[in-house]
Write a protein that holds these residues in place. Structure first.
Motif, PDB file in Angstrom:
ATOM      1  N   LEU A 100     -60.742  84.443   7.126  1.00 13.94           N
ATOM      2  CA  LEU A 100     -59.754  84.077   8.144  1.00 13.94           C
ATOM      3  C   LEU A 100     -60.478  83.793   9.458  1.00 13.94           C
ATOM      4  O   LEU A 100     -61.297  84.595   9.910  1.00 13.94           O
ATOM      5  N   ASP A 101     -60.171  82.667  10.078  1.00 15.94           N
ATOM      6  CA  ASP A 101     -60.806  82.346  11.357  1.00 15.94           C
ATOM      7  C   ASP A 101     -60.084  83.065  12.494  1.00 15.94           C
ATOM      8  O   ASP A 101     -59.295  83.987  12.260  1.00 15.94           O
ATOM      9  N   ALA A 106     -54.011  82.585  11.729  1.00 13.92           N
ATOM     10  CA  ALA A 106     -54.718  83.589  10.913  1.00 13.92           C
ATOM     11  C   ALA A 106     -54.248  84.993  11.269  1.00 13.92           C
ATOM     12  O   ALA A 106     -54.128  85.859  10.391  1.00 13.92           O
ATOM     13  N   TRP A 107     -53.995  85.234  12.542  1.00 13.73           N
ATOM     14  CA  TRP A 107     -53.484  86.547  12.956  1.00 13.73           C
ATOM     15  C   TRP A 107     -52.093  86.791  12.367  1.00 13.73           C
ATOM     16  O   TRP A 107     -51.791  87.890  11.890  1.00 13.73           O
ATOM     17  N   TYR A 108     -51.241  85.754  12.374  1.00 17.62           N
ATOM     18  CA  TYR A 108     -49.934  85.890  11.739  1.00 17.62           C
ATOM     19  C   TYR A 108     -50.110  86.200  10.252  1.00 17.62           C
ATOM     20  O   TYR A 108     -49.395  87.026   9.687  1.00 17.62           O
ATOM     21  N   MET A 109     -51.068  85.536   9.605  1.00 13.78           N
ATOM     22  CA  MET A 109     -51.342  85.826   8.191  1.00 13.78           C
ATOM     23  C   MET A 109     -51.736  87.282   7.998  1.00 13.78           C
ATOM     24  O   MET A 109     -51.249  87.949   7.076  1.00 13.78           O
ATOM     25  N   ALA A 110     -52.622  87.772   8.850  1.00 13.43           N
ATOM     26  CA  ALA A 110     -53.084  89.158   8.742  1.00 13.43           C
ATOM     27  C   ALA A 110     -51.917  90.133   8.850  1.00 13.43           C
ATOM     28  O   ALA A 110     -51.875  91.154   8.139  1.00 13.43           O
ATOM     29  N   PHE A 171     -59.175  80.029   5.160  1.00 14.65           N
ATOM     30  CA  PHE A 171     -57.977  79.527   5.818  1.00 14.65           C
ATOM     31  C   PHE A 171     -58.391  79.083   7.221  1.00 14.65           C
ATOM     32  O   PHE A 171     -58.759  79.897   8.063  1.00 14.65           O
ATOM     33  N   LEU A 172     -58.343  77.774   7.439  1.00 11.71           N
ATOM     34  CA  LEU A 172     -58.932  77.151   8.620  1.00 11.71           C
ATOM     35  C   LEU A 172     -57.872  76.540   9.514  1.00 11.71           C
ATOM     36  O   LEU A 172     -57.007  75.785   9.053  1.00 11.71           O
ATOM     37  N   SER A 173     -57.942  76.854  10.804  1.00 13.04           N
ATOM     38  CA  SER A 173     -57.142  76.143  11.788  1.00 13.04           C
ATOM     39  C   SER A 173     -58.098  75.353  12.676  1.00 13.04           C
ATOM     40  O   SER A 173     -59.317  75.398  12.491  1.00 13.04           O
TER      41      SER A 173
END
Length: 254
Positions: A100-101, A106-110, A171-173
């Protein structure tokens, strides 16, 4: 005009003219002078302008473009990013190794990840902290030079640490997605760490809300041909979807 759009407009006007008064910005943005003063205070704290008596003056960046501070990115398209994060979490299976970047998505994913056996590699302080409460998830942080605006680790130490690992999915933004020029970032440090991440991943899943398409950051990260899948929101245009389909890129719209 959304708050984040107003911030960008204010910075653009100040940079173009060298300085602007609160009254001028209030009229242009069609908000109260008190709102503009709060905006200017926040933009000064982010290092994007400098306050002056009655207004603000330009601080034009030299070289790479400045990153938008994490606190500002959190309020940019949050609903779309949360929907994208929900969909991205569905791609994760127990025992996988994922990367996760340091993006807000990515923070929402976490925050949404269930507490299942996983190994998560990240250069994000926010992601690592969020996952620290989940006992079954092993978290590995890259370490490195702390980029204050993005709360992420970058630089040679962070890049070298990635060379020790391989992951199933990244997972890249990004800052921008251009159909011809690919995925880009705001500055070279962020681009380099993401290039290293891409190099160790079996799959690269691009998480990009519709506002990112057609945009181009300062530094190239990767070509669209290196992307395994795109997850975006329903604001994306039919023309862009057709162009991605022509390139045989799988797209999920949420």
């Amino acid at each position: 005009m959304l708050v984040a759009e107003r911030y960008e407009f204010i910075v653009q006007m100040i940079n173009e003219k060298g300085s602007m008064r609160v009254s001028e910005l209030s009229e242009l943005c069609r908000v109260t002078e008190e709102t503009i003063r709060r905006d200017l205070d926040r933009l000064e704290q982010a290092g994007r302008i400098r306050r002056s008596h009655g207004g603000a003056v330009s601080i034009k960046p030299k070289g790479d473009a400045p990153e938008i501070p994490y606190a500002e990115r959190e309020i940019m398209h949050p609903e779309q990013k949360m929907r994208i994060a929900d969909e991205a979490v569905k791609r994760i299976q127990p025992t996988e190794r994922i990367l996760l970047d340091a993006s807000t998505t990515a923070w929402y994913m976490a925050s949404k990840l269930p507490d299942i056996p996983l190994t998560v590699l990240t250069n994000s302080i926010r992601v690592a902290t969020e996952l620290s409460h989940k006992e079954k998830i092993e978290v590995i942080s890259t370490g490195g030079l702390l980029a204050n605006r993005s709360l992420s680790f970058v630089g040679p130490l962070a890049e070298r640490s990635l060379e020790s690992y391989f992951v199933d999915k990244m997972f890249l933004s990004c800052k921008g997605v251009h159909l011809e020029r690919g995925v880009s970032e705001s500055n070279e440090l962020q681009a380099r760490i993401k290039q290293k991440m891409v190099a160790i991943a079996d799959q690269v899943i691009l998480l990009a809300d519709a506002s990112k398409f057609g945009q181009q950051g300062f530094t190239h990260v990767l070509s669209l041909e290196q992307v395994s899948e795109v997850i975006t929101d329903d604001g994306i245009s039919e023309e862009t979807l057709a162009a991605l389909s022509d390139r045989s890129i799988s797209v999920t719209v949420v």
